[in-house]
Write a protein that holds these residues in place. Sequence first.
Motif, short mmCIF file in Angstrom:
data_model
loop_
_atom_site.label_atom_id
_atom_site.label_comp_id
_atom_site.label_asym_id
_atom_site.label_seq_id
_atom_site.Cartn_x
_atom_site.Cartn_y
_atom_site.Cartn_z
N ARG B 129 17.25 -24.76 -1.60
CA ARG B 129 18.00 -23.52 -1.52
C ARG B 129 19.40 -23.87 -1.04
O ARG B 129 19.65 -23.98 0.17
N SER B 166 21.15 -14.63 -3.70
CA SER B 166 21.14 -13.67 -2.59
C SER B 166 20.57 -14.29 -1.33
O SER B 166 19.91 -15.32 -1.36
N ARG B 167 20.83 -13.63 -0.22
CA ARG B 167 20.27 -14.09 1.05
C ARG B 167 18.77 -13.83 1.12
O ARG B 167 18.07 -14.44 1.92
N GLU B 168 18.27 -12.89 0.28
CA GLU B 168 16.84 -12.57 0.32
C GLU B 168 15.96 -13.79 0.04
O GLU B 168 14.88 -13.93 0.61
N SER B 169 16.45 -14.66 -0.86
CA SER B 169 15.62 -15.81 -1.22
C SER B 169 15.43 -16.73 -0.01
O SER B 169 14.41 -17.41 0.10
N GLY B 171 15.13 -15.61 3.05
CA GLY B 171 14.09 -14.94 3.81
C GLY B 171 12.70 -15.22 3.25
O GLY B 171 11.76 -15.48 4.00
N GLU B 172 12.58 -15.19 1.93
CA GLU B 172 11.28 -15.46 1.32
C GLU B 172 10.81 -16.88 1.61
O GLU B 172 9.63 -17.11 1.89
N ARG B 175 9.43 -17.17 5.05
CA ARG B 175 8.14 -16.51 5.30
C ARG B 175 7.00 -17.10 4.45
O ARG B 175 5.91 -16.56 4.44
#
Lengths: 402, 402
Positions: B129, B166-169, B171-172, B175
């Motif tokens: 990432r 995105s920043r969401e990836s 986060g995924e 987690r």
Amino acid sequence: MLAPLPRTARDGALLAVADALVARAPEIVEANAQDVAKARASGTSESIVDRLTLTTERIEAIASDVRDVVALPDPVGELVRGSTLPNGLELRQIRVPFGVVGIIYEARPNVTVDAAALCLKSGNAVLLRGSSSAYASNTALVGVLRDAVAEAGLPADVVQLVPGESRESVGELMRARGLVDVLIPRGGASLIRTVVEESTVPVIETGVGNCHVYVDADADLDMAVRILINAKASRPSVCNAAETLLVHADTAEEFLPRALKALAEAGVTVHGDEAVQRFSGVCDATIVPATDEDWETEYLSYDIAAAVVPDLDAAVRHIRRWSSGHSEAIITRSQPAARRFTQLVDSTTVLVNASTRFTDGSEFGFGAEIGISTQKLHARGPMGLPELTSTKYVVTGDGHIR
Amino acid sequence: MLAPLPRTARDGALLAVADALVARAPEIVEANAQDVAKARASGTSESIVDRLTLTTERIEAIASDVRDVVALPDPVGELVRGSTLPNGLELRQIRVPFGVVGIIYEARPNVTVDAAALCLKSGNAVLLRGSSSAYASNTALVGVLRDAVAEAGLPADVVQLVPGESRESVGELMRARGLVDVLIPRGGASLIRTVVEESTVPVIETGVGNCHVYVDADADLDMAVRILINAKASRPSVCNAAETLLVHADTAEEFLPRALKALAEAGVTVHGDEAVQRFSGVCDATIVPATDEDWETEYLSYDIAAAVVPDLDAAVRHIRRWSSGHSEAIITRSQPAARRFTQLVDSTTVLVNASTRFTDGSEFGFGAEIGISTQKLHARGPMGLPELTSTKYVVTGDGHIR
């Protein structure tokens, strides 16, 4: 100034702890009686009450364990690797204490002393957070530990009980990043999951054991029965007990009747797949139909899941899907099968023709065990004293620049 | 069935990667040009644009690094320890890949290839990432890597770029406990802090380096100046560069004028405490008054904090309070001082009469480096291939039960 304490100071403190535990056993037993009375009053099961109970004899056994820890090799200062670099720099990697170790654990008050002894021996300070059901016992034990440590000339604060019986103190411990170097939860699956998910302090995950015994086509069936019964029924409440039996299809017809009979005699309920259920009625075996839940359950009781698999690779796939990655055994006379199983199964411990019950720090010759790590980071499998340390590099030159 | 890939398969894939990078350099440079144009358009500083830029020459250098990784010893399968237990059980602890390693990193696209090569070499799959500012470059690079790996007969999915900018990836990825075995953030302090605090996947913290050079009373002052300038000014943007100078009071009068002159000549701004400020005006040295913020700052620039300390123990206390625990050097001719400093300072690397710049996987002879761990769990200091592995125990008996 917190210099690493020399071995003599740490060992002296531990010997003082062992003496003090014996000398002050009556007050520990008295405090423990409060916890036991409270547990009984709230309807706690007798097996848990038994695990909670301290007697003079048990305290003497705990003190004796502390003396055993004193005798173990000192991990602190061990040279892990060293070399002289091409430019003449001398490089040494040296074992050092973590610093502060936090232990979050359940009912059994003997863990209080065991964990403190292992942490002190490895040069660490320890923060203990036991079960609220053992709070009076733990308070008495930690009082004795602190007094003994202080009398031996060490700061009493190298052993601390996290104050209070509330769940909040667990949360504070989990957020004490920078103050606590590592957190080790010991206890049931839900405690461990909570700590692993919520802690910002680095965690060593321990203990959930959904262990498998796989009986290969080419197994010695007498041996297979012996190992199966030992792995399942010698002590069902521990994490290295077997929870699932997998049987190669080619040997099911011959092996299962014998295995089911032996399990029934040992008082074990079998949760079987359809192929196993076909043997229902053989030798009074009780076979409950298994669901996916059975494959992933750590029973910790006289229950075992059982399935017939077409071949070794199918056994490995079952293990990879459902195991908690603790310990898996293969029973086989085939060298290629043993080799394939040990290569493909990625658990802390893979056993060939031996019971899963051997996954244990004492059995492995580590002398003591702070827990069994089921994670891949830092330590995996039974953890002894070296697993309670970190390392640092010392680089010595004579004016070296890059 | 995911058996650990044999070394020949992993090495073959890496050689194919090196060849493909060179062969397909033009399309990588073209994709990179998009990132560079976007960076320039958004006013990114030229030094960052330079770190982002790929040329044919740089790609050839990256490919050459991949070939160097191929030549390194294989950590997978290494016997870490082994013994025969008193009961005849044979115990072996064997190095195994982690499984899936996640790397979260910033701007530099060469990290994409470096990290993938080290993970493949150590038998791991890798989830990459990178920074959204290098997304086109990383997409092109990972495309080349996957094609080459697949042509060599390995599953392309052993190398994956986390999709999206995105920043969401992120986060995924943080987690994905149970799917990703370890997460290694490489980059600035804020990225690392976020990952450490929010990830439920085990993390290896890397890189923040607030490194100290302590000049003892009994130092060779020529050596001290040479090491100080090397540690601070040879490459200020890296984590092993010095950020604070501590000087023993007894040597301040003689050492500081020379040090300040040399720092000024190297273009370094000194942030000094009151004792250091007294030397303001010496040899055109610019001395800015230091605040507590300076003691904890990793400048990564031509700045250094400086303080006079009454003795070695005060230097150690300063380091314990403010250091990020990366690398600290003492310059001294005194053996007792060197011994005390290396014992009391608890950082990944403690150096005696050598520049902090030596804290580096290549300098340590590891051949490659996935990062420098500043945590105490699992790995500490420069991490080579063994630090990208876990272990498992293989226990062999002949029917052993407990």
